[in-house]
Design an enzyme around this catalytic site. Structure first.
Site, PDB file in Angstrom:
ATOM      1  N   ASP A  65       0.593  -1.569   0.070  1.00  0.00           N
ATOM      2  CA  ASP A  65       0.392  -0.450  -0.083  1.00  0.00           C
ATOM      3  C   ASP A  65       1.151   1.408   0.061  1.00  0.00           C
ATOM      4  O   ASP A  65       1.723   1.495   0.714  1.00  0.00           O
ATOM      5  CB  ASP A  65      -0.738   0.447   1.224  1.00  0.00           C
ATOM      6  CG  ASP A  65      -2.518   0.465   1.118  1.00  0.00           C
ATOM      7  OD1 ASP A  65      -2.594   0.106   0.003  1.00  0.00           O
ATOM      8  OD2 ASP A  65      -3.072   0.424   2.302  1.00  0.00           O
ATOM      9  N   TYR A  67       1.787   4.835   1.552  1.00  0.00           N
ATOM     10  CA  TYR A  67       1.415   5.604   3.078  1.00  0.00           C
ATOM     11  C   TYR A  67       0.491   6.307   3.176  1.00  0.00           C
ATOM     12  O   TYR A  67       0.211   6.848   1.942  1.00  0.00           O
ATOM     13  CB  TYR A  67       3.266   7.139   3.593  1.00  0.00           C
ATOM     14  CG  TYR A  67       4.725   5.360   3.436  1.00  0.00           C
ATOM     15  CD1 TYR A  67       4.563   4.192   4.506  1.00  0.00           C
ATOM     16  CD2 TYR A  67       5.569   6.312   2.299  1.00  0.00           C
ATOM     17  CE1 TYR A  67       6.285   3.692   4.205  1.00  0.00           C
ATOM     18  CE2 TYR A  67       6.899   5.351   2.416  1.00  0.00           C
ATOM     19  CZ  TYR A  67       6.998   3.950   3.193  1.00  0.00           C
ATOM     20  OH  TYR A  67       7.707   3.374   2.960  1.00  0.00           O
ATOM     21  N   PHE A  78       7.826   1.728  -0.360  1.00  0.00           N
ATOM     22  CA  PHE A  78       8.557   2.975   0.389  1.00  0.00           C
ATOM     23  C   PHE A  78       9.187   3.912   0.507  1.00  0.00           C
ATOM     24  O   PHE A  78      10.591   4.382   1.440  1.00  0.00           O
ATOM     25  CB  PHE A  78      10.133   1.182   0.950  1.00  0.00           C
ATOM     26  CG  PHE A  78       9.808  -0.025   1.104  1.00  0.00           C
ATOM     27  CD1 PHE A  78       9.553  -0.603   2.365  1.00  0.00           C
ATOM     28  CD2 PHE A  78       9.640  -0.717  -0.307  1.00  0.00           C
ATOM     29  CE1 PHE A  78       8.816  -1.951   2.788  1.00  0.00           C
ATOM     30  CE2 PHE A  78       8.670  -2.119   0.367  1.00  0.00           C
ATOM     31  CZ  PHE A  78       8.282  -2.418   1.412  1.00  0.00           C
ATOM     32  N   HIS A 187       8.961  -9.614   6.084  1.00  0.00           N
ATOM     33  CA  HIS A 187       8.869  -7.926   5.701  1.00  0.00           C
ATOM     34  C   HIS A 187       9.831  -7.282   6.146  1.00  0.00           C
ATOM     35  O   HIS A 187      10.356  -7.806   7.066  1.00  0.00           O
ATOM     36  CB  HIS A 187       7.857  -7.312   5.200  1.00  0.00           C
ATOM     37  CG  HIS A 187       7.196  -5.626   5.170  1.00  0.00           C
ATOM     38  ND1 HIS A 187       7.126  -5.265   6.005  1.00  0.00           N
ATOM     39  CD2 HIS A 187       6.570  -5.759   3.880  1.00  0.00           C
ATOM     40  CE1 HIS A 187       7.129  -3.893   5.150  1.00  0.00           C
ATOM     41  NE2 HIS A 187       7.144  -4.279   4.253  1.00  0.00           N
TER      42      HIS A 187
END
Length: 220
Positions: A65, A67, A78, A187
């Site tokens: 997703d 942020y 990221f 992750h």
């Protein structure tokens, strides 16, 4: 449908833009931007594609997703702008790069420099409502980004896929590992990085594979 996206990706994905799911998705997203606060800004929705044309992709990093905090999302998984505090997952990515390759942690979370070198920083879902993680999931974005990865896998080989966490690993399960390099790890989130992301050495492994197949390594 006229979608503003980099030309090589537009050509690769033109059939998707006419499919009913994408027409519905476009209407949903347009309505969301009118009704509430949505990230990233509309001009940045397709930034991952715009910075990294299909023929220039060397590495794929799959996120989930965007942020959902103010001014964080910029269309690259990221990544955040230079004036935004570095998010915890990206701090852990930087820590692993430093441990793996000896490259000191930068002062910001702007990853455009990676994208320009051929790192496709792709989220599965390309928009999100402010403050509501996952709010634009299951609206069609996942089908669209699946199509993008399938198109890439069909037309290119010797790409490094960095699949961090079970979500990315499921999304990339179909990738032909005899023609590409698929690296998997937990992750980089603070909740899971200690379970094997730290010490995975994906960044040096990616560069070793790229050089072996006559590509320039990434300057992480």
């Amino acid at each position: 449908m006229n979608v503003k996206i980099e030309e090589s990706w537009k050509n690769a994905l033109e059939e998707e833009f006419e499919k009913p799911y994408f027409v519905e998705l476009a209407e949903f997203v347009k309505d969301e931007y009118k009704r509430t606060i949505v990230y990233p800004p509309p001009t940045r929705i397709f930034s991952a594609f715009d910075y990294t044309p299909i023929e220039e992709v060397k590495v794929v990093v799959l996120g989930q997703d965007p942020y959902h905090g103010p001014r964080q999302a910029n269309g690259l998984s990221f990544s955040v702008g230079k004036d935004i505090p570095i998010p915890p997952s990206l701090i852990n990515i930087y820590k692993e790069i430093e441990n793996d390759m000896g490259i000191k942690m930068p002062n910001d979370g702007e990853l455009t420099r990676w994208a320009k070198q051929g790192v496709l920083l792709l989220n599965a879902t390309l928009t999100v409502r402010a403050g509501l993680a996952g709010s634009h999931q299951h609206k069609g974005w996942e089908e669209f980004t699946d199509a993008a990865i399938h198109s890439l896998a069909k037309t290119r080989r010797h790409i490094v896929y960095l699949l961090w966490g079970s979500y990315a690993q499921q999304k990339g399960a179909f990738i032909d590992r005899t023609k590409n390099c698929v690296l998997e790890a937990p992750h980089p989130s603070p909740l899971s990085a200690h379970r094997g992301f730290f010490g995975c050495r994906h960044f040096s492994k990616a560069n070793t594979y790229l050089v072996m197949h006559n590509f320039d390594p990434i300057e992480w």
